[in-house]
Enzyme design. Sequence first.
Site, PDB file in Angstrom:
ATOM      1  N   LYS A  49       0.771  -1.105   0.125  1.00 27.53           N
ATOM      2  CA  LYS A  49       0.115  -0.067   0.029  1.00 27.53           C
ATOM      3  C   LYS A  49       0.942   1.278  -0.089  1.00 27.53           C
ATOM      4  O   LYS A  49       0.674   2.084  -0.758  1.00 27.53           O
ATOM      5  CB  LYS A  49      -0.954  -0.066   1.437  1.00 27.53           C
ATOM      6  N   ARG A  54      -9.946   0.591   8.579  1.00 27.68           N
ATOM      7  CA  ARG A  54      -9.454  -0.779   8.732  1.00 27.68           C
ATOM      8  C   ARG A  54     -10.487  -1.620   9.601  1.00 27.68           C
ATOM      9  O   ARG A  54     -10.018  -2.578   9.897  1.00 27.68           O
ATOM     10  CB  ARG A  54      -8.247  -0.761   9.762  1.00 27.68           C
ATOM     11  N   ARG A  68      11.888  -5.887   5.164  1.00 27.18           N
ATOM     12  CA  ARG A  68      11.553  -4.381   4.899  1.00 27.18           C
ATOM     13  C   ARG A  68      12.329  -3.277   5.712  1.00 27.18           C
ATOM     14  O   ARG A  68      12.557  -3.592   6.939  1.00 27.18           O
ATOM     15  CB  ARG A  68      10.077  -4.066   5.207  1.00 27.18           C
ATOM     16  N   ARG A  79      11.165  -1.581  11.102  1.00 24.77           N
ATOM     17  CA  ARG A  79       9.815  -1.232  12.147  1.00 24.77           C
ATOM     18  C   ARG A  79       9.801  -2.166  13.213  1.00 24.77           C
ATOM     19  O   ARG A  79      10.017  -3.611  13.167  1.00 24.77           O
ATOM     20  CB  ARG A  79       8.489  -1.377  11.406  1.00 24.77           C
ATOM     21  N   ARG A 124      -0.483  -9.501  13.339  1.00 19.34           N
ATOM     22  CA  ARG A 124      -1.078  -8.374  12.466  1.00 19.34           C
ATOM     23  C   ARG A 124      -1.869  -8.986  11.151  1.00 19.34           C
ATOM     24  O   ARG A 124      -2.941  -8.565  10.633  1.00 19.34           O
ATOM     25  CB  ARG A 124      -0.088  -7.406  11.602  1.00 19.34           C
TER      26      ARG A 124
HETATM   27  P1  AP5 Z   1       4.731  -1.674   1.742  1.00 19.25           P
HETATM   28  O1  AP5 Z   1       4.436  -0.685   0.841  1.00 19.25           O
HETATM   29  O2  AP5 Z   1       5.522  -0.987   2.982  1.00 19.25           O
HETATM   30  O3  AP5 Z   1       3.690  -2.468   2.514  1.00 19.25           O
HETATM   31  P2  AP5 Z   1       2.268  -1.968   3.178  1.00 19.25           P
HETATM   32  O4  AP5 Z   1       1.154  -2.537   2.536  1.00 19.25           O
HETATM   33  O5  AP5 Z   1       2.158  -0.422   3.139  1.00 19.25           O
HETATM   34  O6  AP5 Z   1       2.524  -2.567   4.526  1.00 19.25           O
HETATM   35  P3  AP5 Z   1       2.335  -2.017   6.078  1.00 19.25           P
HETATM   36  O7  AP5 Z   1       3.254  -3.072   6.928  1.00 19.25           O
HETATM   37  O8  AP5 Z   1       2.697  -0.588   6.055  1.00 19.25           O
HETATM   38  O9  AP5 Z   1       0.916  -1.948   6.346  1.00 19.25           O
HETATM   39  P4  AP5 Z   1       0.207  -2.014   7.740  1.00 19.25           P
HETATM   40  O10 AP5 Z   1      -1.218  -1.733   7.007  1.00 19.25           O
HETATM   41  O11 AP5 Z   1       0.309  -3.308   8.496  1.00 19.25           O
HETATM   42  O12 AP5 Z   1       1.090  -1.023   8.417  1.00 19.25           O
HETATM   43  P5  AP5 Z   1       0.591   0.544   8.876  1.00 19.25           P
HETATM   44  O13 AP5 Z   1       1.645   1.426   8.905  1.00 19.25           O
HETATM   45  O14 AP5 Z   1      -0.938   1.144   8.201  1.00 19.25           O
HETATM   46  O15 AP5 Z   1       5.559  -2.821   1.324  1.00 19.25           O
HETATM   47  C1  AP5 Z   1       6.212  -3.849   2.335  1.00 19.25           C
HETATM   48  C2  AP5 Z   1       7.426  -4.291   1.813  1.00 19.25           C
HETATM   49  O16 AP5 Z   1       7.470  -4.768   0.630  1.00 19.25           O
HETATM   50  C3  AP5 Z   1       8.326  -3.182   1.436  1.00 19.25           C
HETATM   51  O17 AP5 Z   1       9.804  -3.705   1.975  1.00 19.25           O
HETATM   52  C4  AP5 Z   1       8.480  -3.059   0.053  1.00 19.25           C
HETATM   53  O18 AP5 Z   1       9.612  -2.694  -0.496  1.00 19.25           O
HETATM   54  C5  AP5 Z   1       8.188  -4.600  -0.469  1.00 19.25           C
HETATM   55  N1  AP5 Z   1       7.290  -4.343  -1.665  1.00 19.25           N
HETATM   56  C6  AP5 Z   1       6.118  -3.671  -2.130  1.00 19.25           C
HETATM   57  N2  AP5 Z   1       5.607  -3.908  -3.104  1.00 19.25           N
HETATM   58  C7  AP5 Z   1       6.475  -5.100  -3.682  1.00 19.25           C
HETATM   59  C8  AP5 Z   1       6.334  -5.605  -4.779  1.00 19.25           C
HETATM   60  N3  AP5 Z   1       5.482  -5.498  -5.825  1.00 19.25           N
HETATM   61  N4  AP5 Z   1       7.415  -6.457  -5.122  1.00 19.25           N
HETATM   62  C9  AP5 Z   1       8.411  -6.766  -4.278  1.00 19.25           C
HETATM   63  N5  AP5 Z   1       8.591  -6.092  -2.928  1.00 19.25           N
HETATM   64  C10 AP5 Z   1       7.595  -5.226  -2.829  1.00 19.25           C
HETATM   65  O19 AP5 Z   1       0.007   0.379  10.325  1.00 19.25           O
HETATM   66  C11 AP5 Z   1       0.934  -0.087  11.409  1.00 19.25           C
HETATM   67  C12 AP5 Z   1       0.133  -0.061  12.766  1.00 19.25           C
HETATM   68  O20 AP5 Z   1      -0.600   1.073  13.095  1.00 19.25           O
HETATM   69  C13 AP5 Z   1      -1.049  -1.153  12.675  1.00 19.25           C
HETATM   70  O21 AP5 Z   1      -0.686  -2.365  12.980  1.00 19.25           O
HETATM   71  C14 AP5 Z   1      -1.919  -0.521  13.922  1.00 19.25           C
HETATM   72  O22 AP5 Z   1      -1.606  -0.876  14.921  1.00 19.25           O
HETATM   73  C15 AP5 Z   1      -2.008   1.154  13.638  1.00 19.25           C
HETATM   74  N6  AP5 Z   1      -2.716   1.568  12.612  1.00 19.25           N
HETATM   75  C16 AP5 Z   1      -2.645   2.191  11.467  1.00 19.25           C
HETATM   76  N7  AP5 Z   1      -3.765   2.596  10.789  1.00 19.25           N
HETATM   77  C17 AP5 Z   1      -4.889   2.053  11.720  1.00 19.25           C
HETATM   78  C18 AP5 Z   1      -6.174   2.310  11.723  1.00 19.25           C
HETATM   79  N8  AP5 Z   1      -6.791   2.773  10.766  1.00 19.25           N
HETATM   80  N9  AP5 Z   1      -7.052   1.775  12.532  1.00 19.25           N
HETATM   81  C19 AP5 Z   1      -6.280   1.142  13.872  1.00 19.25           C
HETATM   82  N10 AP5 Z   1      -5.034   0.963  13.942  1.00 19.25           N
HETATM   83  C20 AP5 Z   1      -4.141   1.444  12.865  1.00 19.25           C
END
Ligand code: AP5
Length: 216
Positions: free
Chosen positions: A13, A87, A126, A159, A170
């Site tokens: 994402k 979410r 990552r 992270r 997660r």
């Molecule tokens: P990346 O693009 O970083 O993936 P992502 O989908 O953004 O993954 P996140 O881990 O950031 O998502 P998340 O939803 O768990 O975390 P968030 O920060 O929102 O890609 C991942 C890896 O893959 C990278 O190394 C990249 O280079 C690689 N990659 C990408 N595409 C690729 C491809 N095509 N081929 C090869 N490699 C590739 O949330 C974190 C925490 O915050 C949650 O657990 C929760 O505690 C809290 N939180 C955030 N939002 C909320 C909410 N709305 N409600 C409640 N709690 C929340």
Amino acid sequence: MRLILIGPPGAGKGTQAAFLVERFGLVTVATGDILRAARQAGTPLGLQAKEYMDRGALVPDEVVIGLVRERLSQPDTVNFLLDGFPRTVPQAEALDGLLAELGRPLDAAVLLEVPEELLIDRLTGRYTCRSCGAVYHLKDHPPLRPGVCDRCGGELYQRSDDSPETVQRRLRVYREETAPLVDYYRRRGILRTVDGTGTVAEVTDRILAVLGAAPR
Ligand code: AP5
């Protein structure tokens, strides 16, 4: 254009958001990034969020909804991309209410589908830049110099929620609390499903295609 990106942790994402905001001139609202910045700054919100994030649990709905409401109510967020929000179904309902008040309906909810084995590999490999937030992967997208961001020279870090145990938690939270949003947006007729496997560029091309946009 007003978009949301849905997908499990590691679906790409954040990676795809970086391209889409440039391409369409959108403002990104990434709740994970906002919460991590609050943690780093040691604010009361950050301290509260830390406890949930380190366990791989979701931060309470009312906290996150308040953050998004405040950001989307500002005049610069007429066109936006939401990454990591909503979410849960209550978050999606709150977003609908807010966007109806603001008269800014969503154009599409893009779902990135990636098998779990690949998600685990992506997350545990990552690295993220502490200064500009650029994302790398140990094998698939390594920086030119280990530990240093290609874009800004900042320090790369892993992270705290990307440990194998927390990643499992997660993924479970995603299946239980976030996956119901797929039906929620399908019923509203704005769900666009994209295969999130393959190279970053291939996934970008598929997203542009489902949005009916011109190719890169
Ligand atoms: P990346 O693009 O970083 O993936 P992502 O989908 O953004 O993954 P996140 O881990 O950031 O998502 P998340 O939803 O768990 O975390 P968030 O920060 O929102 O890609 C991942 C890896 O893959 C990278 O190394 C990249 O280079 C690689 N990659 C990408 N595409 C690729 C491809 N095509 N081929 C090869 N490699 C590739 O949330 C974190 C925490 O915050 C949650 O657990 C929760 O505690 C809290 N939180 C955030 N939002 C909320 C909410 N709305 N409600 C409640 N709690 C929340």
